[in-house]
Write an enzyme that holds these catalytic residues in place. Structure first.
Site, PDB file in Angstrom:
ATOM      1  N   LYS A 177      10.280  58.426   9.064  1.00 43.51           N
ATOM      2  CA  LYS A 177       9.833  57.366   8.143  1.00 43.51           C
ATOM      3  C   LYS A 177       8.406  57.681   7.659  1.00 43.51           C
ATOM      4  CE  LYS A 177      11.514  54.016   7.018  1.00 43.51           C
ATOM      5  NZ  LYS A 177      12.385  53.752   5.820  1.00 43.51           N
TER       6      LYS A 177
ATOM      7  N   ALA B 279       8.833  59.139  12.975  1.00 43.32           N
ATOM      8  CA  ALA B 279       8.228  60.349  12.382  1.00 43.32           C
ATOM      9  C   ALA B 279       8.856  60.654  11.023  1.00 43.32           C
ATOM     10  CB  ALA B 279       8.400  61.533  13.327  1.00 43.32           C
TER      11      ALA B 279
ATOM     12  N   TYR C 199      12.783  58.685  14.675  1.00 49.04           N
ATOM     13  CA  TYR C 199      12.923  57.665  13.622  1.00 49.04           C
ATOM     14  C   TYR C 199      11.587  57.446  12.919  1.00 49.04           C
ATOM     15  CZ  TYR C 199      12.821  53.007  11.505  1.00 49.04           C
ATOM     16  OH  TYR C 199      12.616  51.959  10.631  1.00 49.04           O
TER      17      TYR C 199
ATOM     18  N   PRO D 122      20.729  43.948  28.498  1.00 49.25           N
ATOM     19  CA  PRO D 122      20.014  45.128  29.005  1.00 49.25           C
ATOM     20  C   PRO D 122      18.570  45.199  28.512  1.00 49.25           C
ATOM     21  CG  PRO D 122      21.474  45.763  27.190  1.00 49.25           C
ATOM     22  CD  PRO D 122      21.602  44.275  27.352  1.00 49.25           C
ATOM     23  N   VAL D 123      17.618  44.910  29.407  1.00 50.88           N
ATOM     24  CA  VAL D 123      16.196  44.920  29.042  1.00 50.88           C
ATOM     25  C   VAL D 123      15.592  46.249  29.475  1.00 50.88           C
ATOM     26  CG1 VAL D 123      13.961  43.819  29.492  1.00 50.88           C
ATOM     27  CG2 VAL D 123      16.038  42.415  29.247  1.00 50.88           C
TER      28      VAL D 123
ATOM     29  N   ILE E  48      18.651  44.541   5.822  1.00 54.42           N
ATOM     30  CA  ILE E  48      17.569  43.991   4.988  1.00 54.42           C
ATOM     31  C   ILE E  48      17.891  44.158   3.503  1.00 54.42           C
ATOM     32  CG2 ILE E  48      15.086  43.963   4.555  1.00 54.42           C
ATOM     33  CD1 ILE E  48      14.694  45.359   7.274  1.00 54.42           C
TER      34      ILE E  48
ATOM     35  N   THR F 247       8.007  50.939   7.697  1.00 54.67           N
ATOM     36  CA  THR F 247       7.962  50.206   8.964  1.00 54.67           C
ATOM     37  C   THR F 247       6.592  50.299   9.643  1.00 54.67           C
ATOM     38  OG1 THR F 247       8.793  50.368  11.241  1.00 54.67           O
ATOM     39  CG2 THR F 247       9.054  52.315   9.912  1.00 54.67           C
ATOM     40  N   ASP F 248       6.285  49.303  10.464  1.00 51.76           N
ATOM     41  CA  ASP F 248       5.054  49.336  11.272  1.00 51.76           C
ATOM     42  C   ASP F 248       5.055  50.518  12.245  1.00 51.76           C
ATOM     43  OD1 ASP F 248       7.021  48.336  13.003  1.00 51.76           O
ATOM     44  OD2 ASP F 248       5.930  46.501  13.529  1.00 51.76           O
ATOM     45  N   GLU F 249       6.265  51.050  12.534  1.00 53.72           N
ATOM     46  CA  GLU F 249       6.365  52.097  13.559  1.00 53.72           C
ATOM     47  C   GLU F 249       5.686  53.394  13.142  1.00 53.72           C
ATOM     48  OE1 GLU F 249      10.092  52.298  15.648  1.00 53.72           O
ATOM     49  OE2 GLU F 249      10.626  50.275  15.030  1.00 53.72           O
TER      50      GLU F 249
HETATM   51  P1  NAD Z   1      20.316  49.190   8.445  1.00 60.52           P
HETATM   52  O1  NAD Z   1      20.539  50.293   9.418  1.00 60.52           O
HETATM   53  O2  NAD Z   1      20.899  47.844   8.702  1.00 60.52           O
HETATM   54  O3  NAD Z   1      20.820  49.631   6.997  1.00 60.52           O
HETATM   55  C1  NAD Z   1      20.580  50.896   6.456  1.00 60.52           C
HETATM   56  C2  NAD Z   1      21.480  51.047   5.228  1.00 60.52           C
HETATM   57  O4  NAD Z   1      21.216  52.328   4.634  1.00 60.52           O
HETATM   58  C3  NAD Z   1      22.978  51.017   5.565  1.00 60.52           C
HETATM   59  O5  NAD Z   1      23.665  50.235   4.605  1.00 60.52           O
HETATM   60  C4  NAD Z   1      23.402  52.476   5.468  1.00 60.52           C
HETATM   61  O6  NAD Z   1      24.762  52.647   5.113  1.00 60.52           O
HETATM   62  C5  NAD Z   1      22.458  52.963   4.378  1.00 60.52           C
HETATM   63  N1  NAD Z   1      22.244  54.421   4.437  1.00 60.52           N
HETATM   64  C6  NAD Z   1      21.898  55.159   5.521  1.00 60.52           C
HETATM   65  N2  NAD Z   1      21.777  56.444   5.169  1.00 60.52           N
HETATM   66  C7  NAD Z   1      22.023  56.518   3.837  1.00 60.52           C
HETATM   67  C8  NAD Z   1      22.031  57.561   2.903  1.00 60.52           C
HETATM   68  N3  NAD Z   1      21.761  58.814   3.273  1.00 60.52           N
HETATM   69  N4  NAD Z   1      22.314  57.274   1.626  1.00 60.52           N
HETATM   70  C9  NAD Z   1      22.603  56.003   1.229  1.00 60.52           C
HETATM   71  N5  NAD Z   1      22.624  54.977   2.078  1.00 60.52           N
HETATM   72  C10 NAD Z   1      22.324  55.223   3.370  1.00 60.52           C
HETATM   73  O7  NAD Z   1      18.728  49.109   8.283  1.00 60.52           O
HETATM   74  P2  NAD Z   1      17.766  47.893   7.988  1.00 60.52           P
HETATM   75  O8  NAD Z   1      17.346  47.290   9.270  1.00 60.52           O
HETATM   76  O9  NAD Z   1      18.332  47.048   6.927  1.00 60.52           O
HETATM   77  O10 NAD Z   1      16.494  48.681   7.417  1.00 60.52           O
HETATM   78  C11 NAD Z   1      16.354  48.924   6.021  1.00 60.52           C
HETATM   79  C12 NAD Z   1      15.029  49.623   5.777  1.00 60.52           C
HETATM   80  O11 NAD Z   1      13.949  48.819   6.251  1.00 60.52           O
HETATM   81  C13 NAD Z   1      14.906  50.964   6.484  1.00 60.52           C
HETATM   82  O12 NAD Z   1      14.256  51.865   5.614  1.00 60.52           O
HETATM   83  C14 NAD Z   1      14.034  50.664   7.695  1.00 60.52           C
HETATM   84  O13 NAD Z   1      13.297  51.804   8.089  1.00 60.52           O
HETATM   85  C15 NAD Z   1      13.127  49.574   7.148  1.00 60.52           C
HETATM   86  N6  NAD Z   1      12.615  48.617   8.149  1.00 60.52           N
HETATM   87  C16 NAD Z   1      13.458  48.023   9.048  1.00 60.52           C
HETATM   88  C17 NAD Z   1      12.944  47.092   9.949  1.00 60.52           C
HETATM   89  C18 NAD Z   1      13.839  46.392  10.952  1.00 60.52           C
HETATM   90  O14 NAD Z   1      13.329  45.694  11.837  1.00 60.52           O
HETATM   91  N7  NAD Z   1      15.155  46.480  10.872  1.00 60.52           N
HETATM   92  C19 NAD Z   1      11.579  46.771   9.931  1.00 60.52           C
HETATM   93  C20 NAD Z   1      10.769  47.384   8.970  1.00 60.52           C
HETATM   94  C21 NAD Z   1      11.292  48.295   8.086  1.00 60.52           C
HETATM   95  P1  TYD Z   2      14.821  47.535  18.614  1.00 61.68           P
HETATM   96  O1  TYD Z   2      15.534  46.323  18.124  1.00 61.68           O
HETATM   97  O2  TYD Z   2      15.598  48.780  18.861  1.00 61.68           O
HETATM   98  O3  TYD Z   2      13.637  47.787  17.572  1.00 61.68           O
HETATM   99  P2  TYD Z   2      12.380  48.833  17.667  1.00 61.68           P
HETATM  100  O4  TYD Z   2      12.541  49.718  18.819  1.00 61.68           O
HETATM  101  O5  TYD Z   2      12.548  49.578  16.369  1.00 61.68           O
HETATM  102  O6  TYD Z   2      11.186  47.975  17.739  1.00 61.68           O
HETATM  103  O7  TYD Z   2      14.064  47.166  19.945  1.00 61.68           O
HETATM  104  C1  TYD Z   2      13.117  46.126  19.989  1.00 61.68           C
HETATM  105  C2  TYD Z   2      12.525  46.101  21.375  1.00 61.68           C
HETATM  106  O8  TYD Z   2      13.554  45.744  22.315  1.00 61.68           O
HETATM  107  C3  TYD Z   2      12.009  47.443  21.837  1.00 61.68           C
HETATM  108  O9  TYD Z   2      10.828  47.253  22.622  1.00 61.68           O
HETATM  109  C4  TYD Z   2      13.122  48.007  22.702  1.00 61.68           C
HETATM  110  C5  TYD Z   2      13.723  46.748  23.328  1.00 61.68           C
HETATM  111  N1  TYD Z   2      15.164  46.832  23.644  1.00 61.68           N
HETATM  112  C6  TYD Z   2      15.615  46.479  24.916  1.00 61.68           C
HETATM  113  O10 TYD Z   2      14.839  46.091  25.798  1.00 61.68           O
HETATM  114  N2  TYD Z   2      16.952  46.581  25.175  1.00 61.68           N
HETATM  115  C7  TYD Z   2      17.844  47.011  24.248  1.00 61.68           C
HETATM  116  O11 TYD Z   2      19.062  47.108  24.563  1.00 61.68           O
HETATM  117  C8  TYD Z   2      17.365  47.342  22.930  1.00 61.68           C
HETATM  118  C9  TYD Z   2      18.304  47.822  21.869  1.00 61.68           C
HETATM  119  C10 TYD Z   2      16.010  47.232  22.682  1.00 61.68           C
END
Ligand code: NAD
Ligand code: TYD
Length: 333
Positions: free
Chosen positions: A149, A147, A145, A200-201, A12, A121-123
């Protein structure tokens, strides 16, 4: 504006860095530790953007933060350990990054009186069977994760309450789109389908997620950065609420595969059943999602199909070993 984007080499954060540099003419400095999820390739098209700078370092390293933040007017923090399954098998690094890292950034912002936006995050609200969480819903996270956040969010709020730091928090629902590491549901299923690997679901496949296209989330974070009120949190939910099995079926259709690839596997411990956010508050700032889930998913599948340069090194590296450990089977070549 000159912005420090922490974690900007991840999924992101790299979209956000591109959006701000290209559409808003911001000068962007990215600070990133380059964990398995962070890749400089995600930013390769920004190398020539005016003022762009990449700093390799951790957010918990005060010296690296001081170097990166020099001259910046605001910090946007994406840096985090982000995968729930990895937080279950190895939570320690989640504490270091989410807690010590966020604290180090907050101190840097306090010292320099900078605007600070925390990407969350919504989590943090936990699971909800019906209805949607608002920003006043209690935080009730379930995994290491979520907790950590939630802990980071509370620390951010405390810096406004105690020191008057101008912070805001932006809580997004599940993002999807190009450049997402294939441990997350959508890119994992897309790449497995393209390779003929099983999909894998977890559990019964009826866990529900609220899908948000990554560029829509990036725009929402920019909106909160510019117009969000100090000390406030903003929920950002996507338009596509969908059970996992439905997402998987759509991916099979888009990749021309049949349902025989679906494999039900052991459920994730403590697996949250449903996430859902009410986004009325961020809409009052003028944001709304532009991408429908059907269109975003098609665009995402097309991107993975056309960009093997991006995922080939991942599928032949650490990810392969992670996959084997986690799913108990090897990936096809
Ligand atoms: P990602 O795992 O793709 O990227 C995380 C980035 O942070 C990586 O580039 C990693 O190298 C860097 N990083 C990790 N630890 C670090 C540290 N200690 N110092 C500096 N850099 C560090 O994650 P993402 O999906 O892009 O998520 C980005 C943010 O958005 C996160 O805070 C996540 O909690 C939040 N978020 C993600 C989602 C989602 O669906 N992916 C949804 C809502 C919020
Ligand atoms: P994920 O992409 O890990 O996001 P989050 O758990 O943070 O929402 O998973 C999205 C949903 O997909 C979640 O309900 C777990 C499920 N999932 C599977 O069923 N199989 C998989 O291999 C993975 C990685 C996730």
């Amino acid at each position: 504006m000159k912005l420090l984007v922490c974690g900007g080499a991840g999924f992101i954060g790299s979209h956000f860095a591109r959006l701000r540099a290209r559409e808003y003419d911001d000068e962007v400095v990215v600070l990133d530790k380059l964990t398995y999820a962070g890749r400089e390739e995600n930013l390769r098209d920004l190398a020539d953007a005016p003022g762009f700078r990449f700093v390799h370092g951790a957010i918990e390293d005060a010296d690296a933060v001081a170097d990166a933040v020099a001259g910046c007017e605001a910090i946007v923090n994406f840096a985090a350990e982000t995968h729930v399954d990895r937080s279950i098998s190895g939570p320690e690094v989640f504490l270091t990054t989410q807690m010590n890292g966020t604290w180090t950034l907050l101190e840097a912002a306090r010292e320099r009186e900078l605007r600070y936006v925390q990407v969350s995050t919504d989590e943090v609200y936990g699971s909800i069977d019906e209805g949607s969480f608002t920003e006043t819903s209690p935080l009730d996270p379930s995994s290491p994760y979520s907790a950590t956040k939630a802990g980071a969010d509370l620390l951010v709020s405390s810096y406004t309450h105690t020191y008057g730091l101008p912070t805001a928090i932006c809580r997004g629902s599940n993002n999807y789109g190009p450049f997402q590491y294939p441990e997350k549901l959508i890119p994992l299923m897309v790449l497995n389908a393209l390779h003929g690997d099983p999909l894998p679901v977890y559990g019964d496949g009826m866990n529900v997620r609220n899908w948000l296209y990554v560029e829509d989330f990036g725009r929402a974070i920019g909106t909160v950065l510019e117009r969000g009120a100090t000390g406030e949190a903003y929920n950002v939910g996507g338009p596509g609420e969908c059970p996992n099995i439905e997402v998987v079926r759509r991916i099979l259709e888009l990749t021309g595969r049949d349902e025989s690839l679906i494999e039900y596997v052991t459920d994730r411990p403590g697996h949250d059943r449903r996430y859902s956010l009410a986004s009325d508050k961020v809409r009052t700032l003028g944001w709304e999602p532009r991408m429908r889930f059907e269109d975003g998913l098609q665009r995402t599948v097309d991107w993975y199909r056309e960009n093997s340069w991006w995922w080939e090194p991942i599928r032949s590296g650490e990810y392969r070993a992670y996959y084997e450990r986690h799913y108990g089977r090897a990936l096809r070549d």
